[in-house]
Design a protein around this motif. Structure first.
Motif, PDB file in Angstrom:
ATOM      1  N   GLY A  10     144.080  39.170  69.720  1.00 13.49           N
ATOM      2  CA  GLY A  10     142.800  39.186  69.973  1.00 13.49           C
ATOM      3  C   GLY A  10     142.186  39.149  71.257  1.00 13.49           C
ATOM      4  O   GLY A  10     142.982  39.822  71.970  1.00 13.49           O
ATOM      5  N   TRP A  11     141.183  38.172  71.974  1.00 16.23           N
ATOM      6  CA  TRP A  11     140.856  38.598  72.967  1.00 16.23           C
ATOM      7  C   TRP A  11     141.403  37.258  73.657  1.00 16.23           C
ATOM      8  O   TRP A  11     141.078  36.878  74.848  1.00 16.23           O
ATOM      9  CB  TRP A  11     139.553  38.409  73.218  1.00 16.23           C
ATOM     10  CG  TRP A  11     138.704  39.609  72.581  1.00 16.23           C
ATOM     11  CD1 TRP A  11     139.373  40.899  72.529  1.00 16.23           C
ATOM     12  CD2 TRP A  11     137.317  40.020  72.273  1.00 16.23           C
ATOM     13  NE1 TRP A  11     138.626  41.635  72.130  1.00 16.23           N
ATOM     14  CE2 TRP A  11     137.202  41.041  71.925  1.00 16.23           C
ATOM     15  CE3 TRP A  11     136.142  39.237  72.282  1.00 16.23           C
ATOM     16  CZ2 TRP A  11     136.120  41.984  71.621  1.00 16.23           C
ATOM     17  CZ3 TRP A  11     135.208  39.781  71.911  1.00 16.23           C
ATOM     18  CH2 TRP A  11     135.105  41.097  71.816  1.00 16.23           C
ATOM     19  N   THR A  36     142.639  46.110  78.630  1.00 12.71           N
ATOM     20  CA  THR A  36     142.992  45.717  77.315  1.00 12.71           C
ATOM     21  C   THR A  36     143.416  44.279  77.363  1.00 12.71           C
ATOM     22  O   THR A  36     144.255  43.601  77.895  1.00 12.71           O
ATOM     23  CB  THR A  36     144.537  46.552  77.336  1.00 12.71           C
ATOM     24  OG1 THR A  36     144.275  47.975  77.303  1.00 12.71           O
ATOM     25  CG2 THR A  36     145.242  46.167  75.943  1.00 12.71           C
ATOM     26  N   VAL A  45     143.128  45.415  71.273  1.00  9.57           N
ATOM     27  CA  VAL A  45     141.968  45.157  71.569  1.00  9.57           C
ATOM     28  C   VAL A  45     141.434  45.769  73.009  1.00  9.57           C
ATOM     29  O   VAL A  45     142.158  45.299  74.146  1.00  9.57           O
ATOM     30  CB  VAL A  45     141.450  43.749  71.244  1.00  9.57           C
ATOM     31  CG1 VAL A  45     139.842  43.774  71.863  1.00  9.57           C
ATOM     32  CG2 VAL A  45     141.513  43.441  69.878  1.00  9.57           C
ATOM     33  N   ALA A  58     133.740  46.037  72.873  1.00  8.63           N
ATOM     34  CA  ALA A  58     135.100  45.784  72.387  1.00  8.63           C
ATOM     35  C   ALA A  58     135.582  46.287  71.412  1.00  8.63           C
ATOM     36  O   ALA A  58     134.721  46.889  70.282  1.00  8.63           O
ATOM     37  CB  ALA A  58     135.276  44.185  72.107  1.00  8.63           C
ATOM     38  N   LYS A  60     138.712  47.400  68.743  1.00  7.29           N
ATOM     39  CA  LYS A  60     139.985  47.161  67.818  1.00  7.29           C
ATOM     40  C   LYS A  60     140.351  48.170  67.503  1.00  7.29           C
ATOM     41  O   LYS A  60     139.875  48.920  66.496  1.00  7.29           O
ATOM     42  CB  LYS A  60     139.745  45.901  66.956  1.00  7.29           C
ATOM     43  CG  LYS A  60     140.940  45.497  66.190  1.00  7.29           C
ATOM     44  CD  LYS A  60     140.971  44.382  65.497  1.00  7.29           C
ATOM     45  CE  LYS A  60     141.207  43.116  66.152  1.00  7.29           C
ATOM     46  NZ  LYS A  60     141.221  41.866  65.515  1.00  7.29           N
ATOM     47  N   ASN A 163     139.768  34.174  66.630  1.00  7.71           N
ATOM     48  CA  ASN A 163     138.706  35.264  66.194  1.00  7.71           C
ATOM     49  C   ASN A 163     137.213  34.335  66.121  1.00  7.71           C
ATOM     50  O   ASN A 163     136.366  34.851  65.486  1.00  7.71           O
ATOM     51  CB  ASN A 163     139.073  35.239  64.665  1.00  7.71           C
ATOM     52  CG  ASN A 163     140.093  36.446  64.479  1.00  7.71           C
ATOM     53  OD1 ASN A 163     140.256  37.441  65.395  1.00  7.71           O
ATOM     54  ND2 ASN A 163     140.771  36.788  63.429  1.00  7.71           N
ATOM     55  N   ASP A 176     135.937  39.773  63.437  1.00 11.60           N
ATOM     56  CA  ASP A 176     137.049  40.438  62.675  1.00 11.60           C
ATOM     57  C   ASP A 176     136.925  40.100  61.112  1.00 11.60           C
ATOM     58  O   ASP A 176     137.604  39.726  60.177  1.00 11.60           O
ATOM     59  CB  ASP A 176     138.328  39.866  63.036  1.00 11.60           C
ATOM     60  CG  ASP A 176     138.748  40.666  64.328  1.00 11.60           C
ATOM     61  OD1 ASP A 176     138.172  41.623  64.850  1.00 11.60           O
ATOM     62  OD2 ASP A 176     139.846  40.352  64.642  1.00 11.60           O
TER      63      ASP A 176
END
Length: 593
Positions: A10-11, A36, A45, A58, A60, A163, A176
């Motif tokens: 994820g981030w 990235t 992502v 963003a 995905k 998330n 998500d």
């Protein structure tokens, strides 16, 4: 889904150093990748710049490699579910701007949350533990998001700290949604696509899931935020399931201040038995938050922590500044195609306007010349704009027909036959894949000047094609005014023969061909300085050709070139330079399709 490396998902992962703008790729012909933020089993992502709406997003990227035995209908159902979840609109849910599938990759274009994930926030505080007030704010926000999603028939199935996003104002957003189901059918690792440590037994075993599955994960996230440890984290699904069956250590025993309602209620939320859990996330928050802390104080505290993080220097600030400079071609990707089709439409309309009246007269049609020109030009312009190749062939046929206006059986037939052979050979050899080819070929006939072809041919075609196009187009530009003005075919043939035996004519045609070849060799299909250099060289060659041709026609005396031809050459070159300097290289037909 078991995270290969939770810090890389994820981030939660730190951004990679951005690439220079020249190397930044465009996703879906619109989004420039600048950072990235994570890679894993799900794909990656990317944080991108939207070149059309000029904002950060963003994206995905999820590979859709099907699992063995998975049918295409199963994958289609999962994609439909992902599209449905993208319609959720709530202050505590990350907004999904778009959902697209290209090739074997699905792209989820989401709101860019300028802040931290809950995982990042906990990693920045001592012991990875939030205050009770902060936990109250997080629990209340996530419960509101889940209640809204569940009311709309959507399960999350992958709630975890990475998330959960927190923006600069302290607003908590859950992201998500629906991706767990997609990941499961797309063949990624794990049961029902969740994350080991946050999935209850029914999800780990691939059984029936419902709203209480998400409530379990929400309880685990709250437990982790209050204690700094994830109670059911394990190396695999089986080990995690055994931990869940044994039960987590009561919160009251880990933190004495949490003994009582908070410990009991969160203990029920993370129970292995779904029937023990609250029925809704809102019910859990309503019962826990009053005993946990002040959510308003928690909101302010979280906002302060995120503001501190946002105030740190951005290592990719220069890359973002470069990404914000969007070219006209990127902002309006349809514009080059529109310009190219417009050029073909204008050339076709010009040809139709010149030959409409003579052809109507030869066919015995009693109509005003102006009306014939208007109807023919409009119809052929529409055809050339919609179908450039077809419009070009029809306009070429009209050019040949105009040469036969003086009589089918006159000497003009030989001239028309030679023109037909040249046009057929050109269409066979060079028309394929050249959207601007018909415009370069027919513009001299439309403007009655051979100097209208080289600039466009040099900018759009390869050297060999540019040379042939300028040569043939220049010949048509010389013949067109004769064909439409000659009273009969015999006189047209005599004048055409005179042109063919004139050295000035061959100097003109050779100069146009050389100018187109030179301009193409220096800058064909290139933008920027290289493309403009090719056009300057082409124009210089054309001016030299006009001077030499005028000297031959004047019996060896140097004189100025014809103002009309010079204006056509200069105007065409300037227009092409403006296009390639603002939109980049002139496009081909294949690029347009």
């Amino acid at each position: 889904m078991q995270d290969p490396n939770p810090t890389q998902m994820g981030w939660a992962a730190p951004p990679q150093q951005a690439q220079p703008q020249a190397e930044q790729p465009l996703l879906l012909a619109r989004y420039r990748v600048v950072e990235t933020r994570g890679t894993g089993g799900f794909g990656a992502v990317h944080v991108c710049w939207d070149t059309r709406l000029e904002r950060r997003v963003a994206i995905k990227c999820m590979p859709l490699t099907a699992a063995p035995g998975m049918s295409s209908s199963t994958l289609a159902e999962a994609l439909d579910e992902a599209r449905i979840t993208s319609r959720l609109t709530h202050p505590n849910i990350v907004t999904v701007h778009d959902f697209a599938v290209e090739g074997s990759v699905a792209y989820l274009i989401m709101e860019y949350v300028n802040g931290l994930t809950l995982a990042e926030l906990m990693s920045r505080v001592e012991g990875g533990v939030l205050t009770y007030d902060e936990c109250a704010h997080v629990l209340s926000s996530l419960a509101a998001a889940l209640d809204f999603a569940h009311a709309n028939g959507v399960l999350h199935l992958d709630i975890k700290p990475s998330n959960v996003f927190i923006d600069g104002s302290g607003i908590v957003k859950l992201g998500d949604f629906g991706m767990a189901s997609l990941s499961s059918v797309a063949g990624w690792e794990g049961a029902r696509g969740g994350t080991v440590g946050y999935m209850p037994p029914e999800q780990l075993e691939g059984g029936l899931v419902d709203e209480r599955t998400d409530i379990f994960a929400l309880g685990v996230v709250c437990y982790q935020a209050l204690t700094g440890t994830s109670p059911f984290a394990a190396k695999d699904a089986e080990a995690s399931r055994k931990k869940i069956e044994r039960g987590a250590k009561a919160l009251g025993k880990v933190e004495g201040e949490l003994a009582g309602p908070v410990s009991d209620l969160l203990g029920r939320a993370i129970s292995a038995d779904p029937s023990e859990r609250p029925n809704t996330a809102g019910e859990l928050a309503k019962q826990v938050v009053p005993y946990l802390g002040d959510e308003d104080e928690g909101h302010a505290s979280v906002a302060s922590l995120v503001a501190q993080a946002n105030g740190e220097p951005d290592p990719n600030a220069e890359a973002w500044e470069q990404a914000a400079h969007v070219s006209a071609r990127e902002r309006w990707p349809w514009l080059p195609g529109l310009c190219a089709r417009g050029a073909v439409a204008l050339a076709c309309a010009g040809v139709a306007a010149r030959v409409a009246a003579p052809l109507a007269l030869a066919a015995g049609i009693d109509a005003p010349p102006a009306a014939c020109q208007l109807v023919a030009a409009g119809a052929l312009a529409l055809l050339g704009g919609l179908l450039p190749s077809v419009g070009g062939m029809v306009a070429s046929a009209l050019v040949v027909c105009s040469m036969l206006c003086g009589g089918m059986y006159s000497p003009a037939f030989l001239v028309a036959l030679l023109a037909t052979a040249g046009l057929v050979a050109w269409h066979v050899a060079f028309a394929a894949g050249q959207r601007l080819g018909p415009a370069a070929l027919l513009m001299p006939a439309a403007l009655c000047s051979p100097y209208a072809a080289p600039a466009l041919a040099a900018g759009a075609l390869k050297p060999q094609a540019a040379l042939a196009t300028a040569l043939l187009g220049g010949a048509l530009g010389r013949l067109m005014p004769l064909a439409t003005a000659a009273p009969d075919g015999e006189q047209f043939a005599q004048v055409a023969l005179g042109l063919a035996t004139s050295p000035a004519t061959w100097i003109c045609l050779a100069g146009c061909a050389l100018a187109a070849w030179l301009g193409s060799a220096l800058g064909a299909r290139r933008g920027g300085a290289r493309g403009m250099l090719g056009q300057v060289a082409c124009l210089a060659a054309l001016v030299g050709t006009q001077l030499l041709s005028a000297r031959v026609e004047n019996g060896g005396v140097w004189g100025p070139p014809a103002a009309g031809d010079l204006g056509v050459a200069l105007g065409c070159s300037v227009l092409v330079i403006i296009v390639i300097s603002t939109l980049g290289p002139l496009p081909s037909l294949a690029e347009d399709e």
